[in-house]
Design a protein around this motif. Structure first.
Motif, PDB file in Angstrom:
ATOM      1  N   ALA A 165       0.945  -1.285  -0.081  1.00  0.00           N
ATOM      2  CA  ALA A 165      -0.100   0.063  -0.115  1.00  0.00           C
ATOM      3  C   ALA A 165       0.716   1.250   0.058  1.00  0.00           C
ATOM      4  O   ALA A 165       0.479   2.426  -0.537  1.00  0.00           O
ATOM      5  N   ASP A 166       1.964   1.264   0.593  1.00  0.00           N
ATOM      6  CA  ASP A 166       2.644   2.596   0.509  1.00  0.00           C
ATOM      7  C   ASP A 166       3.497   2.825  -0.646  1.00  0.00           C
ATOM      8  O   ASP A 166       4.130   3.714  -0.757  1.00  0.00           O
ATOM      9  N   ALA A 167       3.181   1.845  -1.741  1.00  0.00           N
ATOM     10  CA  ALA A 167       3.982   2.043  -2.890  1.00  0.00           C
ATOM     11  C   ALA A 167       2.902   3.154  -3.670  1.00  0.00           C
ATOM     12  O   ALA A 167       3.090   3.467  -4.980  1.00  0.00           O
ATOM     13  N   GLY A 168       1.712   3.299  -3.241  1.00  0.00           N
ATOM     14  CA  GLY A 168       0.965   4.247  -3.851  1.00  0.00           C
ATOM     15  C   GLY A 168      -0.381   3.309  -4.686  1.00  0.00           C
ATOM     16  O   GLY A 168      -1.187   3.865  -5.385  1.00  0.00           O
ATOM     17  N   TRP A 169      -0.292   2.203  -4.344  1.00  0.00           N
ATOM     18  CA  TRP A 169      -1.239   1.414  -5.070  1.00  0.00           C
ATOM     19  C   TRP A 169      -2.724   1.290  -4.500  1.00  0.00           C
ATOM     20  O   TRP A 169      -2.918   1.317  -3.232  1.00  0.00           O
ATOM     21  N   THR A 170      -3.468   1.285  -5.270  1.00  0.00           N
ATOM     22  CA  THR A 170      -5.255   1.538  -4.787  1.00  0.00           C
ATOM     23  C   THR A 170      -5.746   0.345  -5.098  1.00  0.00           C
ATOM     24  O   THR A 170      -5.928  -0.168  -6.353  1.00  0.00           O
ATOM     25  N   ALA A 171      -6.498  -0.234  -4.448  1.00  0.00           N
ATOM     26  CA  ALA A 171      -7.096  -1.573  -4.489  1.00  0.00           C
ATOM     27  C   ALA A 171      -8.383  -1.174  -5.662  1.00  0.00           C
ATOM     28  O   ALA A 171      -8.976  -0.054  -5.376  1.00  0.00           O
ATOM     29  N   PRO A 172      -8.771  -2.058  -6.402  1.00  0.00           N
ATOM     30  CA  PRO A 172      -9.880  -1.829  -7.298  1.00  0.00           C
ATOM     31  C   PRO A 172     -11.258  -1.604  -6.684  1.00  0.00           C
ATOM     32  O   PRO A 172     -11.456  -2.458  -5.572  1.00  0.00           O
ATOM     33  N   LEU A 173     -12.144  -0.851  -7.144  1.00  0.00           N
ATOM     34  CA  LEU A 173     -13.398  -1.000  -6.385  1.00  0.00           C
ATOM     35  C   LEU A 173     -14.238  -1.973  -6.562  1.00  0.00           C
ATOM     36  O   LEU A 173     -14.094  -2.810  -7.692  1.00  0.00           O
ATOM     37  N   PRO A 174     -14.947  -2.399  -5.783  1.00  0.00           N
ATOM     38  CA  PRO A 174     -15.883  -3.428  -5.947  1.00  0.00           C
ATOM     39  C   PRO A 174     -16.896  -3.661  -6.916  1.00  0.00           C
ATOM     40  O   PRO A 174     -17.247  -2.232  -7.352  1.00  0.00           O
ATOM     41  N   ARG A 175     -17.211  -4.464  -7.544  1.00  0.00           N
ATOM     42  CA  ARG A 175     -18.258  -4.370  -8.725  1.00  0.00           C
ATOM     43  C   ARG A 175     -19.413  -3.732  -8.106  1.00  0.00           C
ATOM     44  O   ARG A 175     -19.981  -4.157  -6.865  1.00  0.00           O
ATOM     45  N   PRO A 176     -20.342  -2.935  -8.840  1.00  0.00           N
ATOM     46  CA  PRO A 176     -21.441  -2.515  -8.366  1.00  0.00           C
ATOM     47  C   PRO A 176     -22.533  -3.594  -8.016  1.00  0.00           C
ATOM     48  O   PRO A 176     -22.873  -4.534  -8.690  1.00  0.00           O
ATOM     49  N   THR A 177     -23.319  -3.585  -6.822  1.00  0.00           N
ATOM     50  CA  THR A 177     -24.342  -4.659  -6.414  1.00  0.00           C
ATOM     51  C   THR A 177     -25.649  -4.691  -7.403  1.00  0.00           C
ATOM     52  O   THR A 177     -26.207  -5.511  -7.475  1.00  0.00           O
ATOM     53  N   ALA A 178     -25.642  -3.444  -8.298  1.00  0.00           N
ATOM     54  CA  ALA A 178     -26.643  -3.434  -9.224  1.00  0.00           C
ATOM     55  C   ALA A 178     -26.573  -4.683 -10.137  1.00  0.00           C
ATOM     56  O   ALA A 178     -27.489  -4.889 -10.769  1.00  0.00           O
ATOM     57  N   ARG A 179     -25.430  -4.804 -10.517  1.00  0.00           N
ATOM     58  CA  ARG A 179     -25.306  -5.947 -11.433  1.00  0.00           C
ATOM     59  C   ARG A 179     -25.491  -7.152 -10.933  1.00  0.00           C
ATOM     60  O   ARG A 179     -25.999  -8.132 -11.580  1.00  0.00           O
ATOM     61  N   LEU A 180     -25.275  -7.547  -9.915  1.00  0.00           N
ATOM     62  CA  LEU A 180     -25.782  -8.676  -9.154  1.00  0.00           C
ATOM     63  C   LEU A 180     -27.085  -8.654  -8.664  1.00  0.00           C
ATOM     64  O   LEU A 180     -27.737  -9.982  -9.237  1.00  0.00           O
ATOM     65  N   GLY A 181     -27.790  -7.562  -8.352  1.00  0.00           N
ATOM     66  CA  GLY A 181     -29.299  -7.542  -8.376  1.00  0.00           C
ATOM     67  C   GLY A 181     -29.829  -7.885  -9.756  1.00  0.00           C
ATOM     68  O   GLY A 181     -30.887  -8.879  -9.651  1.00  0.00           O
ATOM     69  N   LEU A 182     -29.221  -7.297 -10.747  1.00  0.00           N
ATOM     70  CA  LEU A 182     -29.885  -7.797 -12.290  1.00  0.00           C
ATOM     71  C   LEU A 182     -29.831  -9.021 -12.582  1.00  0.00           C
ATOM     72  O   LEU A 182     -30.708  -9.979 -13.091  1.00  0.00           O
ATOM     73  N   ALA A 183     -28.537  -9.663 -12.112  1.00  0.00           N
ATOM     74  CA  ALA A 183     -28.509 -11.150 -12.162  1.00  0.00           C
ATOM     75  C   ALA A 183     -29.536 -11.934 -11.530  1.00  0.00           C
ATOM     76  O   ALA A 183     -30.171 -12.883 -12.257  1.00  0.00           O
ATOM     77  N   ALA A 184     -29.578 -11.688 -10.418  1.00  0.00           N
ATOM     78  CA  ALA A 184     -30.607 -12.381  -9.342  1.00  0.00           C
ATOM     79  C   ALA A 184     -32.069 -12.247 -10.349  1.00  0.00           C
ATOM     80  O   ALA A 184     -32.752 -13.149 -10.328  1.00  0.00           O
ATOM     81  N   PHE A 185     -32.367 -11.226 -10.471  1.00  0.00           N
ATOM     82  CA  PHE A 185     -33.789 -11.000 -11.162  1.00  0.00           C
ATOM     83  C   PHE A 185     -33.934 -11.642 -12.696  1.00  0.00           C
ATOM     84  O   PHE A 185     -34.855 -12.132 -12.780  1.00  0.00           O
ATOM     85  N   LEU A 186     -32.835 -11.684 -13.310  1.00  0.00           N
ATOM     86  CA  LEU A 186     -32.601 -12.463 -14.611  1.00  0.00           C
ATOM     87  C   LEU A 186     -33.237 -13.944 -14.425  1.00  0.00           C
ATOM     88  O   LEU A 186     -33.763 -14.593 -15.040  1.00  0.00           O
ATOM     89  N   VAL A 187     -32.532 -14.372 -13.360  1.00  0.00           N
ATOM     90  CA  VAL A 187     -32.633 -15.932 -13.084  1.00  0.00           C
ATOM     91  C   VAL A 187     -34.166 -16.281 -12.509  1.00  0.00           C
ATOM     92  O   VAL A 187     -34.728 -17.249 -13.029  1.00  0.00           O
TER      93      VAL A 187
END
Length: 240
Positions: free
Chosen positions: A36-58
């Protein structure tokens, strides 16, 4: 039965492919990262809206699979009288395909940050979808005037049921499409790329939902047009 299982396999494959694209199978705990001290930033988590749409499509896919199953079983009974499919269904099917293509081009425009392309694509998709629903209503009217919606004809009842449920899903999608269109039209020209980029998630979700509705309608359309009759008879022979 085989037809229903094939439909479910196609839907499951579509949902699985889409989820993999969203990174649902990633294992961040196994990744070797930079301190972390090298200036690296973790990627943001995937939006929950995508998972919500996937559940609805199922859930929606399961509902349509049950409808197809009931349709196939009911059409094998002696009182079933097939309906002559209105010609307007061909045009409405083409309009729904056009709407799906328009949203696909909108996704490309959103990824490029092209506000004009987003607006025009969303408007084209919305107009085509409304025209599709209008075509469905015209088909209902034509069959009703010909007397095919009588209580003694189960084919007419099933036609109304499957097209109505699909149409309700279309109306729900149009609400989401209208909201993202209103957001796109509210952004002034020459705005910062971040403002345009904020539309990307909504556009991609709408496009995924539209592709799903097109896939479902093509399955329903093939049943209504009796293109799958021979396949259904073969499946019945295998089951019995």
């Amino acid at each position: 039965m085989v037809v229903i299982l094939s439909f479910m396999v196609v839907l499951a494959g579509f949902a699985g492919w889409w989820l993999l694209r969203q990174g649902i199978a990633s294992k961040p705990w196994l990744e070797v990262g930079i301190p972390a001290d090298a200036g690296w930033t973790a990627p943001l988590p995937r939006p929950t809206a995508r998972l919500g749409l996937a559940a609805f499509l199922v859930v929606a896919g399961s509902l349509f699979a049950l409808l197809v199953s009931a349709y196939v079983m009911r059409m094998g009974m002696t009182d079933w009288r097939p309906l002559p499919m209105p010609v307007v269904l061909w045009f409405s099917t083409g309009l729904l395909a056009l709407s799906s293509v328009a949203l696909h081009t909108t996704v490309i425009a959103a990824r490029r940050g092209e506000l004009d392309g987003i607006r025009s694509g969303l408007l084209a998709a919305g107009v085509s979808a409304l025209a599709f629903l209008a075509g469905q209503l015209l088909a209902w009217r034509e069959l009703a005037e010909a007397g095919y919606f009588a209580a003694s004809n189960p084919a007419g009842a099933f036609f109304g049921l499957v097209t109505a449920i699909h149409g309700l899903h279309m109306l729900g999608g149009l609400v989401a499409l209208w909201r993202i269109t209103a957001r796109a039209c509210a952004i002034p020209m020459g705005s910062a790329p971040q403002a345009v980029g904020a539309l990307r998630l909504g556009v991609e979700l709408c496009a995924t939902y539209w592709h799903f509705l097109l896939l479902v309608w093509l399955v329903l359309f093939s049943l209504l047009m009796r293109w799958a009759d021979e396949l259904i008879e073969i499946c019945r022979g295998l089951v019995t």
